[in-house]
Design a protein around this motif. Sequence first.
Motif, PDB file in Angstrom:
ATOM      1  N   LYS A  79      65.211  49.109  71.025  1.00  0.00           N
ATOM      2  CA  LYS A  79      65.805  49.899  69.941  1.00  0.00           C
ATOM      3  C   LYS A  79      67.268  50.207  70.237  1.00  0.00           C
ATOM      4  O   LYS A  79      68.137  50.144  69.352  1.00  0.00           O
ATOM      5  CB  LYS A  79      65.006  51.183  69.756  1.00  0.00           C
ATOM      6  N   TYR A  97      69.310  47.090  69.604  1.00  0.00           N
ATOM      7  CA  TYR A  97      69.566  46.870  68.169  1.00  0.00           C
ATOM      8  C   TYR A  97      70.659  47.802  67.661  1.00  0.00           C
ATOM      9  O   TYR A  97      71.542  47.392  66.904  1.00  0.00           O
ATOM     10  CB  TYR A  97      68.274  47.077  67.388  1.00  0.00           C
ATOM     11  N   GLN A  98      70.607  49.080  68.080  1.00  0.00           N
ATOM     12  CA  GLN A  98      71.588  50.040  67.585  1.00  0.00           C
ATOM     13  C   GLN A  98      72.986  49.727  68.111  1.00  0.00           C
ATOM     14  O   GLN A  98      73.972  49.969  67.409  1.00  0.00           O
ATOM     15  CB  GLN A  98      71.174  51.465  67.993  1.00  0.00           C
ATOM     16  N   GLU A 138      71.331  42.857  65.124  1.00  0.00           N
ATOM     17  CA  GLU A 138      70.118  42.066  64.930  1.00  0.00           C
ATOM     18  C   GLU A 138      70.107  40.824  65.808  1.00  0.00           C
ATOM     19  O   GLU A 138      69.077  40.465  66.389  1.00  0.00           O
ATOM     20  CB  GLU A 138      70.015  41.645  63.454  1.00  0.00           C
ATOM     21  N   LEU A 172      69.118  41.523  69.341  1.00  0.00           N
ATOM     22  CA  LEU A 172      67.707  41.920  69.411  1.00  0.00           C
ATOM     23  C   LEU A 172      66.808  40.695  69.377  1.00  0.00           C
ATOM     24  O   LEU A 172      65.886  40.553  70.178  1.00  0.00           O
ATOM     25  CB  LEU A 172      67.388  42.865  68.245  1.00  0.00           C
ATOM     26  N   LEU A 189      61.970  49.447  64.682  1.00  0.00           N
ATOM     27  CA  LEU A 189      63.352  49.333  65.145  1.00  0.00           C
ATOM     28  C   LEU A 189      64.227  49.167  63.893  1.00  0.00           C
ATOM     29  O   LEU A 189      64.475  48.052  63.421  1.00  0.00           O
ATOM     30  CB  LEU A 189      63.511  48.132  66.069  1.00  0.00           C
ATOM     31  N   TYR A 192      62.944  46.824  61.106  1.00  0.00           N
ATOM     32  CA  TYR A 192      62.060  45.827  61.692  1.00  0.00           C
ATOM     33  C   TYR A 192      60.829  46.504  62.332  1.00  0.00           C
ATOM     34  O   TYR A 192      60.847  47.673  62.736  1.00  0.00           O
ATOM     35  CB  TYR A 192      62.790  45.005  62.748  1.00  0.00           C
TER      36      TYR A 192
END
Length: 413
Positions: free
Chosen positions: A17, A20-21, A25, A28, A97, A100
């Motif tokens: 997570k 991703y932040q 994407e 990830l 996430l 997702y």
Amino acid sequence: MQDWIRDQMRGDAQTLKAVYQEEGEASLIAIIDGLSYVSFEKTRLYQLLDADGNVLSGNIPAPLIGAIPTQMAANDSRLAVHPPYEVDVYWLREDTLGPYRLIQGAGNHLVAEILEALAAALLLGYVSVIILGLIVGVRVGRITEQRITSISAVMADVSAGQLAARVPTRETAKDDLSRVSAGINGMLDQIGRLLESQQQISNDIAHDMRTPLQRLRQRLERMSQTGTVEPEDLLACQRQTDDIITTFNALLRIAQIEARNRHSRFENVDIIEILTVVAEVFEPAAEEAGIELVAPISGQGLIVTGDRGLLMQMFSNLVENAIRHCPSGTSITLAAASETHSITAFVADTGPGIDRTDHDRIFRRFFRIEGSRNTSGHGLGLSLVKAIADMHGATIAVRDNNPGALFEIRFEL
């Protein structure tokens, strides 16, 4: 183990997570592809789904739609994977996430491997314990057999008349056989003392009874030869017969006391009261002999457990013995004292005393010190005192009173 694996999957979800932040994407998806690639024989499962349910990354080809169970069989068709033979269940976890869905799975192969290792360790430990137990058991059995054989040999020697035989013991040993061996040795010591005492008694009876019986026979023989019975000869025969009967009655009394049930007539007895009564009874005889008899001062009682009549007889014998052997002008003192775990009674006189070499012999049957051979008596009074003291578990000792003798009787509480 299951909790640890679930914690690991939760930590992985938090890490992904954060990726991703921070990186978006593409990063990830790349990381999940890498994790799926390095998962050996698919022991770890990954699947990343977008909002429409399309598979973006992972090693689970078909999308898992709907609620995800906490665990799923490895051969479930929805997973469509070929796990290693150790894995029969996957523990699953779902996390969000952003837009997702991340689905993770971990096989239970570690549990299977741990159980296998534990089984091997238990089997090895079981075999080791059995082998060690057999070795120790055989060793202990041989040692025990040797000691039992030693005890049996000693018992056989004793049965054959070798009363000096004893079981070998070690003072530091505290096991059962050591206690049994010590008990057998103690029993043999006691048997030896009893046999020695019995032999001594027989010798003393033969020695001390020979003279009065010979005198009696001589008188009867003289009366038989002369054919006449003089009154003084008849009275002398009666006195000698009474003297012999008195001796045997005293011996029988001692034997009865030694064989009596120790607690058949026991009760709480006040030693102060006993000494006071004995002093009152013998006070006239002491005054007639010119002896001062000092009694204990009445006060708080000193209580022991015993036979009142026998304790009275014990102290009476000691006082009577002192009056018989003390000259005029001396004194006899009765006293008692209490200590933490015992009560001690004293009978002391200021007479001629007892030679130290005779202190351990005066309680033997028929023993008489040199100074008392010309006085009446049979040498059994102190033997009776010793028998009564032993019956009550008390210890009796004679000491110098400077001048005179002091008898000390200690009762354990």
